[in-house]
Design an enzyme around this catalytic site. Structure first.
Site, mmCIF file in Angstrom:
data_model
loop_
_atom_site.group_PDB
_atom_site.id
_atom_site.type_symbol
_atom_site.label_atom_id
_atom_site.label_comp_id
_atom_site.label_asym_id
_atom_site.label_seq_id
_atom_site.Cartn_x
_atom_site.Cartn_y
_atom_site.Cartn_z
ATOM 1 N N THR A 133 0.758 -0.916 0.173
ATOM 2 C CA THR A 133 -0.152 0.066 -0.020
ATOM 3 C C THR A 133 1.628 1.178 0.006
ATOM 4 O O THR A 133 2.057 1.094 0.477
ATOM 5 C CB THR A 133 -1.320 0.011 1.190
ATOM 6 O OG1 THR A 133 -1.695 1.182 1.956
ATOM 7 C CG2 THR A 133 -0.133 -0.403 2.406
ATOM 8 N N ASP A 134 0.245 2.165 -0.432
ATOM 9 C CA ASP A 134 0.978 4.087 -0.405
ATOM 10 C C ASP A 134 1.032 3.838 0.952
ATOM 11 O O ASP A 134 1.587 5.138 0.887
ATOM 12 C CB ASP A 134 0.209 4.883 -1.249
ATOM 13 C CG ASP A 134 -1.151 5.342 -0.748
ATOM 14 O OD1 ASP A 134 -1.809 4.124 -0.207
ATOM 15 O OD2 ASP A 134 -1.808 5.716 -1.277
ATOM 16 N N GLU A 135 -0.007 3.458 1.322
ATOM 17 C CA GLU A 135 0.180 4.013 3.033
ATOM 18 C C GLU A 135 1.227 3.693 4.595
ATOM 19 O O GLU A 135 1.620 4.082 4.800
ATOM 20 C CB GLU A 135 -1.121 3.247 3.884
ATOM 21 C CG GLU A 135 -2.133 3.700 3.753
ATOM 22 C CD GLU A 135 -3.416 3.036 4.205
ATOM 23 O OE1 GLU A 135 -3.140 3.621 5.629
ATOM 24 O OE2 GLU A 135 -4.242 3.151 4.047
ATOM 25 N N TYR A 158 -1.979 -0.536 10.739
ATOM 26 C CA TYR A 158 -2.201 -1.487 9.759
ATOM 27 C C TYR A 158 -1.148 -1.510 8.904
ATOM 28 O O TYR A 158 -0.496 -2.533 8.035
ATOM 29 C CB TYR A 158 -3.171 -0.626 8.718
ATOM 30 C CG TYR A 158 -3.373 -1.648 7.568
ATOM 31 C CD1 TYR A 158 -3.907 -2.781 7.039
ATOM 32 C CD2 TYR A 158 -3.524 -0.191 6.098
ATOM 33 C CE1 TYR A 158 -3.580 -2.954 5.082
ATOM 34 C CE2 TYR A 158 -3.087 -0.244 5.137
ATOM 35 C CZ TYR A 158 -3.149 -1.919 4.759
ATOM 36 O OH TYR A 158 -3.085 -2.141 3.495
ATOM 37 N N LYS A 162 2.456 -3.599 7.265
ATOM 38 C CA LYS A 162 2.218 -3.566 5.482
ATOM 39 C C LYS A 162 4.036 -3.111 5.403
ATOM 40 O O LYS A 162 4.515 -3.889 4.692
ATOM 41 C CB LYS A 162 1.320 -2.625 4.529
ATOM 42 C CG LYS A 162 0.371 -3.317 4.745
ATOM 43 C CD LYS A 162 -0.254 -4.658 4.518
ATOM 44 C CE LYS A 162 0.095 -4.901 2.536
ATOM 45 N NZ LYS A 162 -0.588 -6.108 2.298
HETATM 46 P P1 NAD Z 1 -10.035 -7.887 2.112
HETATM 47 O O1 NAD Z 1 -9.296 -7.395 3.026
HETATM 48 O O2 NAD Z 1 -10.252 -7.230 0.100
HETATM 49 O O3 NAD Z 1 -9.479 -9.208 1.085
HETATM 50 C C1 NAD Z 1 -7.986 -10.290 1.722
HETATM 51 C C2 NAD Z 1 -8.300 -11.317 1.664
HETATM 52 O O4 NAD Z 1 -7.078 -12.129 2.255
HETATM 53 C C3 NAD Z 1 -9.574 -11.407 1.849
HETATM 54 O O5 NAD Z 1 -9.673 -13.099 0.549
HETATM 55 C C4 NAD Z 1 -9.222 -12.724 3.491
HETATM 56 O O6 NAD Z 1 -9.611 -13.971 3.149
HETATM 57 C C5 NAD Z 1 -7.482 -12.947 3.055
HETATM 58 N N1 NAD Z 1 -7.025 -12.939 4.143
HETATM 59 C C6 NAD Z 1 -7.220 -12.482 5.098
HETATM 60 N N2 NAD Z 1 -6.088 -13.392 5.884
HETATM 61 C C7 NAD Z 1 -5.543 -14.385 4.979
HETATM 62 C C8 NAD Z 1 -5.335 -15.186 5.778
HETATM 63 N N3 NAD Z 1 -4.122 -15.526 7.343
HETATM 64 N N4 NAD Z 1 -4.643 -16.100 5.096
HETATM 65 C C9 NAD Z 1 -5.034 -16.185 3.665
HETATM 66 N N5 NAD Z 1 -5.854 -15.587 3.496
HETATM 67 C C10 NAD Z 1 -6.034 -13.959 4.723
HETATM 68 O O7 NAD Z 1 -8.191 -6.793 0.928
HETATM 69 P P2 NAD Z 1 -8.306 -6.464 0.746
HETATM 70 O O8 NAD Z 1 -8.600 -5.154 0.271
HETATM 71 O O9 NAD Z 1 -8.689 -7.123 -1.055
HETATM 72 O O10 NAD Z 1 -6.731 -5.847 -0.492
HETATM 73 C C11 NAD Z 1 -5.558 -6.851 -0.358
HETATM 74 C C12 NAD Z 1 -4.058 -6.726 -0.901
HETATM 75 O O11 NAD Z 1 -3.894 -5.239 -0.960
HETATM 76 C C13 NAD Z 1 -3.820 -7.109 0.976
HETATM 77 O O12 NAD Z 1 -2.259 -6.349 1.171
HETATM 78 C C14 NAD Z 1 -3.662 -4.994 0.899
HETATM 79 O O13 NAD Z 1 -3.111 -4.205 1.926
HETATM 80 C C15 NAD Z 1 -3.317 -4.307 -0.514
HETATM 81 N N6 NAD Z 1 -4.267 -2.788 -0.573
HETATM 82 C C16 NAD Z 1 -5.042 -2.542 -0.053
HETATM 83 C C17 NAD Z 1 -5.422 -1.374 -0.377
HETATM 84 C C18 NAD Z 1 -7.251 -1.115 -0.860
HETATM 85 O O14 NAD Z 1 -8.006 0.100 -1.037
HETATM 86 N N7 NAD Z 1 -8.094 -2.392 -0.855
HETATM 87 C C19 NAD Z 1 -4.611 -0.797 -1.312
HETATM 88 C C20 NAD Z 1 -3.235 -0.618 -1.644
HETATM 89 C C21 NAD Z 1 -2.626 -1.902 -0.957
#
Ligand code: NAD
Length: 348
Positions: A133-135, A158, A162
């Site tokens: 993430t950019d965070e 969080y 990350k």
């Molecule tokens: P999300 O919360 O929608 O999905 C996370 C998924 O990971 C879920 O399906 C969950 O069941 C699974 N999960 C969680 N813990 C687990 C474990 N211990 N073992 C196996 N599976 C597990 O998240 P998202 O928004 O789709 O984000 C996906 C990735 O992108 C993350 O790594 C997040 O940090 C990163 N990210 C997200 C955003 C955003 O805007 N949503 C921005 C930047 C980065």
């Protein structure tokens, strides 16, 4: 390619999984624990495809992860599984340390063992792609953009978890030579987004005629990226990204939260007119503790080196998103009637 996607039942992972099946010949394995955020309904459009497979497993479970590597034989691992919601990390940081740090460590250990045993040509082409993430870069003032070389300065449980996982990935590259790539993206939005996050929460509350709770005065700025544009970027990085590099992915769409909510209200009023409009539903609530003011990404490297460009402007992506939530009420009603009812999280 054979692509293992952790967290593939989540918001971004399911978009990546759908994109692989719909626009490539690749085979994918989704490895997901199915936490509250994982949802098999988001994989329904591809679940019957013979190139799709699913394994319910925890990334912290070393034996299960090791079996997944050796049985599926991935060429690329896209590691998205994480606890992802800042407000939940304020209420309960332990799960974030466990999954984001320990889980990433387990994924790297298993990847290293698997990669070392591969024949030379397959080992040369193997990639471990970590989605971050950019965070991790902390908060910006009114000016400036996050670049790949911006120093890390995370502020929430969080983002700290990350940032730690990014450091582990780079250390496994530097120390053991594991072929890793990191991507850091801005705030995603689009279909299948879990309703605890700002945009889907506002749309669903508006549909239900409930208050639209805006943190503080809604002055915080985020750089919005349409999830399908992000999925396209991740697929491109998997094929053409340079090992050891990192890529920032952003939408060049900086919006203040209050302007995002106004835009949702106006779209809702266009699709489903309401007496007095929807802006009346906005209520300002206490701000999130430690709320970062502004994130904004400089994505010129991935644009220049790999030729990626977002297809959606925020106006077009948001229109599609509001329409999707209106058309797919059964998807979010199943969540709202059970595991998350729209309550406020992350209050000290
Ligand atoms: P999300 O919360 O929608 O999905 C996370 C998924 O990971 C879920 O399906 C969950 O069941 C699974 N999960 C969680 N813990 C687990 C474990 N211990 N073992 C196996 N599976 C597990 O998240 P998202 O928004 O789709 O984000 C996906 C990735 O992108 C993350 O790594 C997040 O940090 C990163 N990210 C997200 C955003 C955003 O805007 N949503 C921005 C930047 C980065």
């Amino acid at each position: 390619m054979r692509v293992m996607i952790t967290g593939g039942a989540g918001f971004i992972g399911s978009a990546v999984s759908r994109a692989f099946i719909h626009s490539s010949d690749d085979h994918i394995l989704v490895l997901d624990k199915l936490t509250y955020a994982g949802n098999l309904a988001s994989l329904k459009p591809v679940a019957e495809d013979p190139r799709f497979s699913f394994l319910q497993a925890d990334i912290c479970d070393r034996a299960a992860v090791g079996r997944a590597y050796s049985e599926f034989q991935p060429d690329v691992v896209m590691h998205l599984a994480a606890e992802s919601h800042v407000d939940r990390s304020i209420d309960g940081p332990a799960a974030f340390i466990e999954t984001n740090l320990v889980g990433t460590f387990v994924m790297l250990e298993a990847a290293l063992e698997y990669w070392r045993a591969l024949p030379a040509d397959r080992a040369r082409n193997f990639r471990f792609q970590h989605i971050s993430t950019d965070e991790v870069f902390g908060s910006l003032g009114a000016d400036g953009l996050f670049r790949e070389d911006t120093p890390y300065a995370p502020t929430s449980p969080y983002s700290a978890s990350k940032a730690g996982s990014d450091h582990l990935v780079r250390a496994w590259r530097h120390t053991y030579g594991l072929p890793t790539i990191v991507t850091n993206c801005s705030n995603n939005y689009g279909p299948y987004h879990f309703p605890e996050k700002l945009i889907p929460l506002m749309i669903i509350n508006a549909i239900e005629g409930k208050p639209l709770p805006v943190y503080g005065r809604g002055e915080n700025v985020r750089d919005w990226l349409y999830v399908e544009d992000h999925a396209a970027a991740l697929m491109l990085v998997a094929r053409e990204g340079v090992v050891g590099d990192s890529y920032n992915v952003g939408g060049r769409n900086e919006w203040r939260n209050i302007d995002v909510v106004h835009a949702i209200c106006d779209l809702m009023n266009e699709f489903r007119p309401r007496a007095g409009g929807y802006r009346d539903l906005i209520t300002f609530v206490n701000d999130r503790p430690g709320h970062d003011l502004r994130y904004a990404i400089d994505s010129s490297k991935i644009e220049r080196d790999l030729g990626w460009k977002p297809a959606e402007r925020f106006e077009t992506g948001l229109r599609k998103t509001v329409q999707w939530y209106l058309d797919n009420q059964e998807w979010w009603q199943a969540i709202r009637s059970g595991k998350y009812r729209g309550e406020r999280l992350g209050v000290l």
